[in-house]
Scaffold this active site. Sequence first.
Site, PDB file in Angstrom:
ATOM      1  N   ASN A  61      -2.251  -6.910  -2.306  1.00 24.53           N
ATOM      2  CA  ASN A  61      -0.820  -6.805  -2.583  1.00 24.53           C
ATOM      3  C   ASN A  61      -0.546  -6.482  -4.065  1.00 24.53           C
ATOM      4  O   ASN A  61      -1.440  -6.065  -4.786  1.00 24.53           O
ATOM      5  CB  ASN A  61      -0.033  -8.017  -2.104  1.00 24.53           C
ATOM      6  CG  ASN A  61       1.324  -7.571  -1.585  1.00 24.53           C
ATOM      7  OD1 ASN A  61       2.252  -7.375  -2.356  1.00 24.53           O
ATOM      8  ND2 ASN A  61       1.435  -7.331  -0.294  1.00 24.53           N
ATOM      9  N   ARG A  62       0.697  -6.678  -4.487  1.00 21.50           N
ATOM     10  CA  ARG A  62       1.124  -6.042  -5.738  1.00 21.50           C
ATOM     11  C   ARG A  62       0.952  -6.907  -6.978  1.00 21.50           C
ATOM     12  O   ARG A  62       1.151  -8.115  -6.937  1.00 21.50           O
ATOM     13  CB  ARG A  62       2.600  -5.630  -5.628  1.00 21.50           C
ATOM     14  CG  ARG A  62       2.800  -4.520  -4.614  1.00 21.50           C
ATOM     15  CD  ARG A  62       4.254  -4.128  -4.464  1.00 21.50           C
ATOM     16  NE  ARG A  62       4.362  -2.954  -3.602  1.00 21.50           N
ATOM     17  CZ  ARG A  62       4.274  -2.990  -2.265  1.00 21.50           C
ATOM     18  NH1 ARG A  62       4.104  -4.132  -1.642  1.00 21.50           N
ATOM     19  NH2 ARG A  62       4.352  -1.881  -1.560  1.00 21.50           N
ATOM     20  N   HIS A  87      -3.114  -3.577  -3.563  1.00 21.21           N
ATOM     21  CA  HIS A  87      -4.321  -3.704  -2.732  1.00 21.21           C
ATOM     22  C   HIS A  87      -5.585  -3.213  -3.438  1.00 21.21           C
ATOM     23  O   HIS A  87      -6.407  -2.500  -2.849  1.00 21.21           O
ATOM     24  CB  HIS A  87      -4.136  -2.955  -1.404  1.00 21.21           C
ATOM     25  CG  HIS A  87      -3.084  -3.544  -0.509  1.00 21.21           C
ATOM     26  ND1 HIS A  87      -2.849  -4.893  -0.413  1.00 21.21           N
ATOM     27  CD2 HIS A  87      -2.187  -2.957   0.341  1.00 21.21           C
ATOM     28  CE1 HIS A  87      -1.864  -5.123   0.461  1.00 21.21           C
ATOM     29  NE2 HIS A  87      -1.435  -3.966   0.918  1.00 21.21           N
ATOM     30  N   HIS A 156      -6.318  -6.508   6.425  1.00 20.31           N
ATOM     31  CA  HIS A 156      -5.050  -5.820   6.659  1.00 20.31           C
ATOM     32  C   HIS A 156      -4.984  -5.208   8.056  1.00 20.31           C
ATOM     33  O   HIS A 156      -4.693  -4.021   8.208  1.00 20.31           O
ATOM     34  CB  HIS A 156      -4.849  -4.750   5.587  1.00 20.31           C
ATOM     35  CG  HIS A 156      -3.412  -4.436   5.310  1.00 20.31           C
ATOM     36  ND1 HIS A 156      -2.566  -3.957   6.273  1.00 20.31           N
ATOM     37  CD2 HIS A 156      -2.678  -4.551   4.186  1.00 20.31           C
ATOM     38  CE1 HIS A 156      -1.380  -3.768   5.739  1.00 20.31           C
ATOM     39  NE2 HIS A 156      -1.412  -4.134   4.476  1.00 20.31           N
ATOM     40  N   TYR A 158      -3.347  -4.553  11.741  1.00 19.65           N
ATOM     41  CA  TYR A 158      -2.007  -4.474  12.331  1.00 19.65           C
ATOM     42  C   TYR A 158      -2.127  -4.831  13.810  1.00 19.65           C
ATOM     43  O   TYR A 158      -2.949  -4.241  14.516  1.00 19.65           O
ATOM     44  CB  TYR A 158      -1.450  -3.058  12.255  1.00 19.65           C
ATOM     45  CG  TYR A 158      -1.136  -2.553  10.880  1.00 19.65           C
ATOM     46  CD1 TYR A 158       0.172  -2.537  10.412  1.00 19.65           C
ATOM     47  CD2 TYR A 158      -2.140  -2.054  10.062  1.00 19.65           C
ATOM     48  CE1 TYR A 158       0.470  -2.038   9.154  1.00 19.65           C
ATOM     49  CE2 TYR A 158      -1.851  -1.550   8.798  1.00 19.65           C
ATOM     50  CZ  TYR A 158      -0.541  -1.548   8.357  1.00 19.65           C
ATOM     51  OH  TYR A 158      -0.250  -1.056   7.116  1.00 19.65           O
ATOM     52  N   ASP A 229       8.626  -7.588   4.463  1.00 17.40           N
ATOM     53  CA  ASP A 229       7.424  -7.258   3.693  1.00 17.40           C
ATOM     54  C   ASP A 229       7.338  -8.336   2.616  1.00 17.40           C
ATOM     55  O   ASP A 229       7.459  -8.076   1.428  1.00 17.40           O
ATOM     56  CB  ASP A 229       7.566  -5.853   3.088  1.00 17.40           C
ATOM     57  CG  ASP A 229       6.251  -5.340   2.525  1.00 17.40           C
ATOM     58  OD1 ASP A 229       5.295  -6.121   2.473  1.00 17.40           O
ATOM     59  OD2 ASP A 229       6.202  -4.156   2.130  1.00 17.40           O
ATOM     60  N   GLN A 263       1.388 -12.882   3.961  1.00 20.03           N
ATOM     61  CA  GLN A 263       2.204 -11.694   3.753  1.00 20.03           C
ATOM     62  C   GLN A 263       2.489 -11.097   5.122  1.00 20.03           C
ATOM     63  O   GLN A 263       1.571 -10.721   5.857  1.00 20.03           O
ATOM     64  CB  GLN A 263       1.454 -10.671   2.877  1.00 20.03           C
ATOM     65  CG  GLN A 263       2.239  -9.395   2.596  1.00 20.03           C
ATOM     66  CD  GLN A 263       3.352  -9.575   1.555  1.00 20.03           C
ATOM     67  OE1 GLN A 263       3.355 -10.548   0.792  1.00 20.03           O
ATOM     68  NE2 GLN A 263       4.281  -8.644   1.517  1.00 20.03           N
ATOM     69  N   GLU A 290      -1.101 -11.054   6.842  1.00 25.30           N
ATOM     70  CA  GLU A 290      -2.170 -11.073   5.853  1.00 25.30           C
ATOM     71  C   GLU A 290      -2.236 -12.437   5.171  1.00 25.30           C
ATOM     72  O   GLU A 290      -1.363 -12.779   4.377  1.00 25.30           O
ATOM     73  CB  GLU A 290      -1.933  -9.971   4.818  1.00 25.30           C
ATOM     74  CG  GLU A 290      -1.711  -8.606   5.447  1.00 25.30           C
ATOM     75  CD  GLU A 290      -0.847  -7.716   4.557  1.00 25.30           C
ATOM     76  OE1 GLU A 290      -1.123  -7.596   3.357  1.00 25.30           O
ATOM     77  OE2 GLU A 290       0.122  -7.139   5.082  1.00 25.30           O
TER      78      GLU A 290
HETATM   79  C1  GAL Z   1       1.384  -4.403   2.841  1.00 22.16           C
HETATM   80  C2  GAL Z   1       2.383  -4.311   1.728  1.00 22.16           C
HETATM   81  C3  GAL Z   1       3.328  -3.197   2.078  1.00 22.16           C
HETATM   82  C4  GAL Z   1       2.571  -1.894   2.260  1.00 22.16           C
HETATM   83  C5  GAL Z   1       1.443  -2.106   3.249  1.00 22.16           C
HETATM   84  C6  GAL Z   1       0.518  -0.926   3.353  1.00 22.16           C
HETATM   85  O1  GAL Z   1       0.486  -5.462   2.620  1.00 22.16           O
HETATM   86  O2  GAL Z   1       3.054  -5.543   1.585  1.00 22.16           O
HETATM   87  O3  GAL Z   1       4.324  -3.066   1.095  1.00 22.16           O
HETATM   88  O4  GAL Z   1       2.076  -1.457   1.026  1.00 22.16           O
HETATM   89  O5  GAL Z   1       0.664  -3.195   2.877  1.00 22.16           O
HETATM   90  O6  GAL Z   1       1.140   0.210   3.805  1.00 22.16           O
END
Ligand code: GAL
Length: 324
Positions: A61-62, A87, A156, A158, A229, A263, A290
């Site tokens: 993350n950021r 990431h 990560h 989905y 998010d 997350q 996450e």
């Molecule tokens: C998530 C993040 C999103 C986006 C995504 C990847 O973990 O919070 O903002 O970047 O990954 O597309």
Amino acid sequence: MNYNIFKLKNNFITATFTDYGARILSLVVYGKDVLFGFENINGYIENADGYHGAVCGRFANRIKDGKFCLNGKTYQLNKNSSGQHLHGGLNGFDKKIWDSKLNEDSITFSYISQNGEENYPGSFNVSITYTLDENRLRLDYKYYSDKDTIANITNHAYFNLDGDNNSILDHKLMINADFYTPIDEHIIPTGEILKVNNSLFDFRELKPIRENFDKFSDTEQFKFASGIDHNFVLNKMEDCDCVLLGTKSGIKMTIKTDRQGLQVYTGNFMNNLKGKNGLVYDKHSAIALETQLFPASTSFAHFTDPVIKKGKIYKSYTVLEFDK
Ligand code: GAL
């Protein structure tokens, strides 16, 4: 690129993995592949900004402006997302070929991130072991560094527990979190820790995700992210941290972790992706859950501590349990 594919199988779960990004490629439970992904490795490369199934690091993350301070020194990490470090940067763990060791019911991927990679200090040694245990997939992370550094490692994947590409908003979600961390317009936590009561983030009872989307889609927090998010502050008091239920399939995933943050990303940026099994993925058709430290925790002393002390071994785990 020289990558490999591996398979683990027991009576409940069939899962495939690749050493490219230590990724989970597929996860079949009760006859359905509940994981989004692509037909071949090129799909993962072309859609790298989705981090599908990958291990993210060194810092998931950021990090605001890609900057952090450690032991009195400021480090400028590579910026790869609208001026932020996301990431792990330009060439994060998701883009590396990891070493692999396959056992009967587990696979371990390991990687050494060199001192200075993406401008992080310290040579950083990381591994993830995926283990099948009856109806559970267990993720065990282990990492250490030869200098003080920072880390936040997650997976990560989905999920769409109906195994289709219909809206995830009809899935039911429960998160044992009384608090969440709000974001600014750049999806960076502001540093506040707020109560979830009567907000988009109140999933303390199992309920359709749509219920909160319908009620709160005109809020600033919703608009900043086009959905959720956000990091949820896990209570850590209950047996499990999160439950996701596919309402059509009846497949239920229960998450338990020792991490303090979750997350939640409702696939807000997904748009017309040509996925595997002939499925096209659009906005809100899957959800990433996450388990990690709080994003941007490098900026706020009252967030989870991301510092890794030289020579010390760190471990963390997440267990995904599937029932029907
Ligand atoms: C998530 C993040 C999103 C986006 C995504 C990847 O973990 O919070 O903002 O970047 O990954 O597309």
